[in-house]
Write an enzyme that holds these catalytic residues in place. Structure first.
Site, PDB file in Angstrom:
ATOM      1  N   GLY A  11       0.679  -1.206   0.020  1.00 12.25           N
ATOM      2  CA  GLY A  11       0.078  -0.096  -0.345  1.00 12.25           C
ATOM      3  C   GLY A  11       0.908   1.327  -0.270  1.00 12.25           C
ATOM      4  O   GLY A  11       0.567   2.328   0.613  1.00 12.25           O
ATOM      5  N   SER A  13       1.236   3.585  -2.324  1.00 15.33           N
ATOM      6  CA  SER A  13       0.925   4.840  -3.562  1.00 15.33           C
ATOM      7  C   SER A  13       0.569   6.133  -2.778  1.00 15.33           C
ATOM      8  O   SER A  13       0.659   7.008  -3.496  1.00 15.33           O
ATOM      9  CB  SER A  13      -0.497   4.497  -4.353  1.00 15.33           C
ATOM     10  N   ASP A  55      -1.483  -6.500  -5.072  1.00 15.91           N
ATOM     11  CA  ASP A  55      -2.885  -6.534  -4.550  1.00 15.91           C
ATOM     12  C   ASP A  55      -3.206  -7.452  -3.625  1.00 15.91           C
ATOM     13  O   ASP A  55      -3.275  -8.853  -3.797  1.00 15.91           O
ATOM     14  CB  ASP A  55      -4.026  -6.753  -5.742  1.00 15.91           C
ATOM     15  N   SER A 133      -1.956  -1.518  12.427  1.00 17.95           N
ATOM     16  CA  SER A 133      -3.362  -1.657  12.896  1.00 17.95           C
ATOM     17  C   SER A 133      -3.866  -0.008  13.051  1.00 17.95           C
ATOM     18  O   SER A 133      -3.858   0.673  11.943  1.00 17.95           O
ATOM     19  CB  SER A 133      -3.259  -2.137  14.247  1.00 17.95           C
ATOM     20  N   TYR A 147     -15.327  -1.133  10.918  1.00 22.28           N
ATOM     21  CA  TYR A 147     -13.971  -0.699  10.644  1.00 22.28           C
ATOM     22  C   TYR A 147     -13.015  -1.477  11.722  1.00 22.28           C
ATOM     23  O   TYR A 147     -12.028  -2.207  11.699  1.00 22.28           O
ATOM     24  CB  TYR A 147     -13.677   0.683  10.265  1.00 22.28           C
ATOM     25  N   LYS A 151      -9.780  -4.053  12.651  1.00 17.27           N
ATOM     26  CA  LYS A 151      -8.662  -3.773  13.333  1.00 17.27           C
ATOM     27  C   LYS A 151      -8.209  -4.579  14.577  1.00 17.27           C
ATOM     28  O   LYS A 151      -7.205  -4.974  15.186  1.00 17.27           O
ATOM     29  CB  LYS A 151      -8.428  -2.357  13.490  1.00 17.27           C
ATOM     30  N   THR A 182      -4.367  11.628   5.833  1.00 16.87           N
ATOM     31  CA  THR A 182      -4.336  10.898   4.524  1.00 16.87           C
ATOM     32  C   THR A 182      -5.731  10.726   4.059  1.00 16.87           C
ATOM     33  O   THR A 182      -6.717  11.451   4.461  1.00 16.87           O
ATOM     34  CB  THR A 182      -4.019   9.284   4.933  1.00 16.87           C
TER      35      THR A 182
END
Length: 276
Positions: A11, A13, A55, A133, A147, A151, A182
């Protein structure tokens, strides 16, 4: 891990993954930066990162990336499981297809990456797995149930794995960020705003959306670099902590939740979200 062991980061990008790859490169590590779209990693490639398509919801993609690192180095020295995102909304209303997709990335993809790198780490007699996490793996806010569940699963998985693989010289570390500026906040907020008209939770959705937007603009939110610094420490320290909670605000909230107990925390959440 040895100084010349390669680090594989998922991840990369944007956000935390991008900052982490940059910090590791600056510290002199061989970094394999990955993303679903490798063209999004051109900037990292120009600064010395090895770029791979990965991916974490695709078995062949995960296998190919790990095999590429192992072909050149024998084993992955450190794996940083950063790929993830948030699906927000009242538990009753979130589409379970969206929940399953989130778990595929946040939990099953992370777990599968651990499975894929561990045989090489065991053969090498050393290795490190750093799982990103969240403070949301230690406490729960309304509208974040699905969500947070992902976690909490990462926390449980990491706690079991840490004990299982320690005899093979492999360390497992959790990094638990608080509010980080972010794309995460924007994506989660969009989910809150997308509720059905006439929903019984319309007021909660609207106010949670407002709270989240204000929180990510507040001084409590930090830049991705602070998480990247914690990840670099987790990768490089000879004896890392089991957990690194990132941001002062996150540390305060985690401790408050631990000490307050369920009833006090529930009352505080009802007040904060205007639930009577």
């Amino acid at each position: 891990m040895a100084a010349n062991d390669p680090v594989l980061v998922t991840g990369c990008s944007s956000g935390i993954g991008l900052a982490t790859a940059q910090r590791l490169l600056a510290a002199g590590h061989t970094v394999y930066a990955t993303a679903r779209r490798p063209e999004s990693l051109d900037g990292l490639a120009r600064t010395g990162a090895r770029v791979l398509a990965l991916d974490v919801t695709d078995e062949a993609s995960m296998r190919t990336a790990v095999e590429a690192v192992e072909h050149e180095h024998g084993a992955v020295g450190a794996l940083v499981n950063n790929a993830g995102y948030g699906v927000y909304g009242p538990v009753e209303e979130v589409d379970l297809d969206d929940v399953r997709a989130q778990f595929e990335t946040n939990v099953f993809g992370l777990g599968r990456m651990c499975q894929l790198v561990l045989p090489g780490m065991r053969r090498a007699g050393r290795g490190r797995i750093v799982n990103i996490s969240s403070m949301g793996g230690r406490l729960v806010f309304p509208t974040g149930g699905w969500y947070h569940a992902s976690k909490y699963a990462v926390e449980a998985l990491s706690d079991a794995l840490r004990v299982e693989v320690r005899p093979f010289g492999v360390d497992v570390v959790l990094v638990e960020p608080g509010l980080i500026r972010t794309e995460f906040g924007t994506t989660a907020s969009h989910g809150l705003a997308a509720g059905d008209e006439g929903s019984a939770y319309g007021g909660l959705r609207s106010y949670a959306d407002e709270l989240m937007a204000n929180a990510y603009r507040s001084r409590a939110a930090a830049e991705p670099g602070v998480v990247a610094d914690a990840v670099v420490k987790a990768v490089r320290t000879r004896r890392p902590r089991t957990r690194y909670v990132v941001t002062a605000a996150a540390k305060l909230q985690v401790q408050t939740r631990r000490l307050a107990g369920d009833r006090v925390w529930d009352m505080a959440m009802r007040q904060a979200y205007r639930l009577r």
